[in-house]
Design an enzyme around this catalytic site. Structure first.
Site, PDB file in Angstrom:
ATOM      1  N   PRO A 188      -5.686  33.498 -58.798  1.00 23.50           N
ATOM      2  CA  PRO A 188      -6.228  34.714 -58.188  1.00 23.50           C
ATOM      3  C   PRO A 188      -6.625  34.586 -56.722  1.00 23.50           C
ATOM      4  O   PRO A 188      -6.973  35.572 -56.093  1.00 23.50           O
ATOM      5  CB  PRO A 188      -7.477  34.968 -59.033  1.00 23.50           C
ATOM      6  CG  PRO A 188      -7.911  33.608 -59.471  1.00 23.50           C
ATOM      7  CD  PRO A 188      -6.700  32.734 -59.519  1.00 23.50           C
ATOM      8  N   HIS A 207     -27.980   7.681 -40.635  1.00 24.22           N
ATOM      9  CA  HIS A 207     -27.589   9.005 -41.114  1.00 24.22           C
ATOM     10  C   HIS A 207     -27.574   9.988 -39.961  1.00 24.22           C
ATOM     11  O   HIS A 207     -28.554  10.075 -39.211  1.00 24.22           O
ATOM     12  CB  HIS A 207     -28.584   9.482 -42.193  1.00 24.22           C
ATOM     13  CG  HIS A 207     -28.207  10.785 -42.812  1.00 24.22           C
ATOM     14  ND1 HIS A 207     -29.091  11.824 -42.966  1.00 24.22           N
ATOM     15  CD2 HIS A 207     -27.030  11.225 -43.318  1.00 24.22           C
ATOM     16  CE1 HIS A 207     -28.479  12.841 -43.560  1.00 24.22           C
ATOM     17  NE2 HIS A 207     -27.229  12.497 -43.783  1.00 24.22           N
ATOM     18  N   HIS A 208     -26.458  10.682 -39.787  1.00 26.36           N
ATOM     19  CA  HIS A 208     -26.354  11.744 -38.786  1.00 26.36           C
ATOM     20  C   HIS A 208     -26.055  13.054 -39.506  1.00 26.36           C
ATOM     21  O   HIS A 208     -24.887  13.394 -39.714  1.00 26.36           O
ATOM     22  CB  HIS A 208     -25.226  11.456 -37.795  1.00 26.36           C
ATOM     23  CG  HIS A 208     -25.497  10.308 -36.881  1.00 26.36           C
ATOM     24  ND1 HIS A 208     -24.513   9.784 -36.054  1.00 26.36           N
ATOM     25  CD2 HIS A 208     -26.618   9.588 -36.639  1.00 26.36           C
ATOM     26  CE1 HIS A 208     -25.034   8.781 -35.347  1.00 26.36           C
ATOM     27  NE2 HIS A 208     -26.306   8.632 -35.690  1.00 26.36           N
ATOM     28  N   GLU A 209     -27.078  13.762 -39.931  1.00 28.72           N
ATOM     29  CA  GLU A 209     -26.862  15.124 -40.442  1.00 28.72           C
ATOM     30  C   GLU A 209     -26.761  16.012 -39.202  1.00 28.72           C
ATOM     31  O   GLU A 209     -27.598  15.913 -38.296  1.00 28.72           O
ATOM     32  CB  GLU A 209     -28.012  15.552 -41.346  1.00 28.72           C
ATOM     33  CG  GLU A 209     -27.990  17.013 -41.785  1.00 28.72           C
ATOM     34  CD  GLU A 209     -26.710  17.397 -42.516  1.00 28.72           C
ATOM     35  OE1 GLU A 209     -26.458  16.849 -43.592  1.00 28.72           O
ATOM     36  OE2 GLU A 209     -25.959  18.265 -41.996  1.00 28.72           O
ATOM     37  N   HIS A 219     -20.021  13.303 -45.330  1.00 31.72           N
ATOM     38  CA  HIS A 219     -20.314  14.358 -46.299  1.00 31.72           C
ATOM     39  C   HIS A 219     -19.949  15.713 -45.691  1.00 31.72           C
ATOM     40  O   HIS A 219     -19.945  15.871 -44.483  1.00 31.72           O
ATOM     41  CB  HIS A 219     -21.782  14.312 -46.720  1.00 31.72           C
ATOM     42  CG  HIS A 219     -22.014  13.262 -47.772  1.00 31.72           C
ATOM     43  ND1 HIS A 219     -22.723  13.492 -48.914  1.00 31.72           N
ATOM     44  CD2 HIS A 219     -21.573  11.978 -47.842  1.00 31.72           C
ATOM     45  CE1 HIS A 219     -22.727  12.395 -49.654  1.00 31.72           C
ATOM     46  NE2 HIS A 219     -22.047  11.453 -49.026  1.00 31.72           N
ATOM     47  N   GLU A 220     -19.621  16.660 -46.553  1.00 32.03           N
ATOM     48  CA  GLU A 220     -19.055  17.953 -46.135  1.00 32.03           C
ATOM     49  C   GLU A 220     -17.909  17.696 -45.159  1.00 32.03           C
ATOM     50  O   GLU A 220     -17.875  18.221 -44.034  1.00 32.03           O
ATOM     51  CB  GLU A 220     -20.116  18.868 -45.501  1.00 32.03           C
ATOM     52  CG  GLU A 220     -21.286  19.188 -46.388  1.00 32.03           C
ATOM     53  CD  GLU A 220     -22.344  18.082 -46.395  1.00 32.03           C
ATOM     54  OE1 GLU A 220     -22.569  17.493 -45.329  1.00 32.03           O
ATOM     55  OE2 GLU A 220     -22.929  17.774 -47.452  1.00 32.03           O
ATOM     56  N   GLU A 234     -17.460  12.708 -49.156  1.00 27.28           N
ATOM     57  CA  GLU A 234     -17.876  13.505 -50.311  1.00 27.28           C
ATOM     58  C   GLU A 234     -16.721  14.461 -50.628  1.00 27.28           C
ATOM     59  O   GLU A 234     -15.735  14.048 -51.204  1.00 27.28           O
ATOM     60  CB  GLU A 234     -19.181  14.224 -49.965  1.00 27.28           C
ATOM     61  CG  GLU A 234     -19.897  14.812 -51.131  1.00 27.28           C
ATOM     62  CD  GLU A 234     -21.113  15.613 -50.679  1.00 27.28           C
ATOM     63  OE1 GLU A 234     -22.084  15.648 -51.424  1.00 27.28           O
ATOM     64  OE2 GLU A 234     -21.079  16.226 -49.594  1.00 27.28           O
ATOM     65  N   GLU A 248     -25.531  14.711 -56.542  1.00 29.62           N
ATOM     66  CA  GLU A 248     -26.740  15.386 -56.051  1.00 29.62           C
ATOM     67  C   GLU A 248     -26.949  16.762 -56.686  1.00 29.62           C
ATOM     68  O   GLU A 248     -28.073  17.254 -56.762  1.00 29.62           O
ATOM     69  CB  GLU A 248     -26.688  15.514 -54.530  1.00 29.62           C
ATOM     70  CG  GLU A 248     -25.624  16.482 -54.042  1.00 29.62           C
ATOM     71  CD  GLU A 248     -25.346  16.377 -52.550  1.00 29.62           C
ATOM     72  OE1 GLU A 248     -25.526  15.294 -51.993  1.00 29.62           O
ATOM     73  OE2 GLU A 248     -24.935  17.383 -51.954  1.00 29.62           O
TER      74      GLU A 248
HETATM   75  C1  NOJ Z   1     -25.810  16.993 -48.217  1.00 33.30           C
HETATM   76  C2  NOJ Z   1     -25.322  15.615 -48.522  1.00 33.30           C
HETATM   77  O1  NOJ Z   1     -24.286  15.643 -49.470  1.00 33.30           O
HETATM   78  C3  NOJ Z   1     -26.476  14.803 -49.020  1.00 33.30           C
HETATM   79  O2  NOJ Z   1     -26.041  13.528 -49.427  1.00 33.30           O
HETATM   80  C4  NOJ Z   1     -27.538  14.729 -47.950  1.00 33.30           C
HETATM   81  O3  NOJ Z   1     -28.662  14.077 -48.476  1.00 33.30           O
HETATM   82  C5  NOJ Z   1     -27.951  16.120 -47.492  1.00 33.30           C
HETATM   83  N1  NOJ Z   1     -26.818  16.917 -47.185  1.00 33.30           N
HETATM   84  C6  NOJ Z   1     -28.837  16.069 -46.258  1.00 33.30           C
HETATM   85  O4  NOJ Z   1     -28.109  15.583 -45.184  1.00 33.30           O
END
Ligand code: NOJ
Length: 664
Positions: free
Chosen positions: A189, A378-380, A447-448, A466, A472
């Protein structure tokens, strides 16, 4: 490392069929089972694929529509065809398997427009025993310099109405984390991401791509009945891609097996990527890591500074001790840097060089060094790519100064009106980060992410990512269905490693009962084998592992393998995977089931002709993922490769086994 190679370039001579009048050219796989036929029909290019004379893909269109200039989709003639053979074995510096055979027959077709523009386009097909890859090449030429693609016309006109296992594209900002659905191809779909897995009685197919560089990711659009069409993820302008000649697209890939488990041990995607570009990669080491992470997801800690701040010096030093005691190579700290306060998902105004005051990076780096544990930074970004790119060099200098060689990045959210996660813009951004990381000797876990297309072969610092619903989701949503992890190996994981984060022991962590992990504990162990990642997290709070004998499996299980075999499996129901450790003679087995309890029997004929002790971690007699998830029976059994084992898996359960040589 190449052990042998053979390249035959017999331009024009080896062409199995190239009839200028009929405008066709054909190439077969080395074992002659798969045949690709290219043809020009009234100026329009088509290809088709068959296996053992059974059609897989019916004549399907090729070509592009371009902005403001005529498309490259018709009025073509074949100018030349070239066929060659390539055969090598190469070694992965790390991976799910050490040695890979790369054997294919190649057909390159040079096309030229019959119009006044005389523009040239080349199609390059590589046909392997396990499938097909093809890509478009745009040679440098006077009438085609910089141009904008507004549509890719590539079709996959499937011969049969197979079952499709798919996730929706464009569903939300991080749409790679959608739930997998199953439909007949003719009933699909919506647009979907690749890898797309298609299954029939005698055949299993995965449509995906390899070596996605400088181009948007390809999603698929169901067109007419049983036809899937390329749908390049657009830029915010609506255009699909801007390219300059000479240029080639990523490979469009069609992996073909007789059954779904065959797809898991097909290395076609890696083979279609270029060899290691980084030279000495002795600094790149797979491993296991603990960290300040799950505590935030279950709301014990916060990312931002404050009374519940997770990434404090004290917590980090304790995690470093925990990692050192258990020989885990790294410790992740999320929430170590300024920018988490307020609505970070909306703003993403992070600093990548300013630690919070209660995170003493100098002291932590010194302590980690003394203990022989690596810090994982970690680099969010919160999807704020402009903010990240403006700090990129400083951010990586900061890592280098603190002897940090592993980084997890994150792209939660997309800015309003911003760029799609899988667009050309984001593909270029991820590439920039990966190359910058390599220059600073940093391994990455994204991630993402943009989906995996095998770039780890060329950039072995691109470790894992990911790109699907990970563990999570169990912390703060309705959770992952028990079948989710029995689907992933046949879908998302065909593209490459995944940082899933299995290994939670306190499965009923939420005293209100709202959230919980939907597996048995034995299944959490089994997932370390079933889901491949060169970096596996040991995510639970250290106190939850204390005194539990099942923790030994997590201490033992390696993350770097010499061989991988899939003993059995049905998508969405169960799977049993065995892998041999790269650095010892041990084998490990992981078997998991969906919500149904089942008994599985498997032969141990993968073992060497030696005596082994099997250390079996299986669901306890009354285990059940909902009512009684914790019991694990640990048994020791002497076995040889002539034996069979029969194991009972609880509903939502699993079994994890370590086989080690008895007399060692
Ligand atoms: C989503 C990520 O998948 C997760 O591992 C992380 O802890 C959070 N974002 C915050 O950055």
């Amino acid at each position: 490392m190449k052990q042998n190679w053979m390249l035959l370039l017999l331009a024009g001579l080896l062409i199995i069929s190239c009839n200028q009048n009929e405008h066709t050219a054909t190439v077969q796989s080395p074992d002659k089972a798969i045949t690709v036929t290219f043809k020009i029909d009234e100026g329009i290019p088509f290809y088709q694929v068959s296996r053992n004379d059974y059609p897989i893909i019916l004549p399907s269109r090729l070509g592009f529509l371009l902005k403001e200039i005529p498309g490259l989709d018709k009025d073509f003639r074949i100018v030349e065809t070239k066929q060659s053979e390539f055969n090598e074995t190469w070694e992965q510096p790390w991976g799910e398997v050490k040695t890979i055979t790369n054997h294919y027959h190649q057909l390159v077709i040079s096309l030229e427009e019959t119009t006044e523009y005389k523009r040239k386009l080349e199609l390059e097909f590589r046909v392997y025993n396990d499938g097909v890859g093809f890509r478009y090449r745009f040679p440098g030429q006077p009438n085609l310099n910089e141009f904008t693609i507004i549509d890719e016309l590539t079709e996959f006109k499937m011969a049969d109405d197979l079952d499709a296992w798919w996730i929706e594209a464009y569903a939300n900002d991080i749409d790679s984390e959608c739930i997998t659905k199953k439909n007949k191809i003719s009933e699909l779909p919506a647009k979907m991401h690749t890898p797309l897995t298609l299954v029939g009685d005698q055949v299993a197919i995965s449509i995906h791509e390899a070596a996605l560089i400088k181009f948007p990711a390809m999603a698929l659009k169901p067109n007419q009945s049983k036809t899937l069409k390329a749908d390049l993820i657009p830029l915010s302008s609506g255009d699909r891609a801007i390219v300059s000649t000479p240029f080639h697209t990523p490979w469009r890939t069609i992996q073909i097996g007789s059954k779904p488990t065959d797809l898991i041990t097909s290395y076609l995607i890696l083979n279609l990527n270029e060899p290691n570009k980084l030279g000495d990669v002795s600094w790149i080491k797979p491993g296991k890591y603990a960290g300040i992470w799950w505590g935030m997801h279950i709301k014990k800690h916060t990312w931002e500074a404050g009374p519940k701040h997770g990434a404090t010096t004290k917590n980090m030093l304790a995690f470093i001790d925990f990692a050192a005691e258990n020989k885990f190579s790294g410790v992740l700290a999320e929430g170590w840097n300024e920018g988490w306060e307020g609505d970070w998902i909306k703003e993403g105004n992070f600093s990548f060089t300013k630690p919070y005051p209660d995170y003493d990076i100098e002291k932590i780096a010194q302590y980690a060094k003394e203990k022989g544990v690596g810090i994982i930074a970690h680099h969010e970004t919160g999807g704020n790519v402009a903010n990240y790119e403006s700090q990129l060099e400083d951010a990586f200098d900061f890592l280098e100064q603190h002897d940090i060689h592993m980084l997890k990045t994150g792209y939660v959210n997309k800015k309003p009106g911003g760029e799609n996660h899988q667009s050309q813009f984001m593909v270029n951004h991820f590439h920039k980060v990966m190359e910058t990381a390599a220059r600073h000797k940093v391994m990455i876990d994204v991630h993402e992410p943009v989906k995996d297309t095998g770039l780890r072969r060329t950039w072995p610092n691109m470790m894992t990512r990911e790109g699907a619903r990970g563990g999570e989701y169990e912390a703060w949503s309705e959770g992952n269905t028990p079948e989710h992890t029995t689907i992933l190996p046949f879908t998302r994981l065909l593209s490459g490693p995944m940082d899933y984060t299995t290994g939670i022991f306190d499965l009923q962590f939420d005293s209100t009962g709202t959230f919980r992990v939907h597996t048995t504990l034995a299944k959490q162990l089994a997932l370390y084998v079933v889901i491949y990642s060169p970096f596996q997290m040991v995510p639970d709070l250290p106190e939850n592992y204390k005194g539990n004998p099942a923790f030994k499996f997590i201490q033992d299980v390696p993350t770097d393998w010499e061989t991988t075999k899939v003993l059995n499996g049905e998508i969405g129901k169960f799977i049993t995977t065995v892998r041999k450790d790269r650095n010892s003679s041990d084998w490990y087995l992981g078997s998991i089931t969906n919500e149904e309890a089942r008994t599985i029997t498997f032969k141990l004929d993968f073992l060497a002709d030696k005596k082994y002790r099997a250390e079996i971690y299986q669901d306890g007699a009354d285990a059940d993922m909902e009512s009684n998830p914790l019991p694990v029976d640990i048994l020791n059994k002497d076995v040889t490769n002539a034996d069979e084992l029969t194991i009972n898996l609880a509903a939502g359960g699993g079994v994890a086994i370590r086989f080690y040589e008895k007399n060692k």
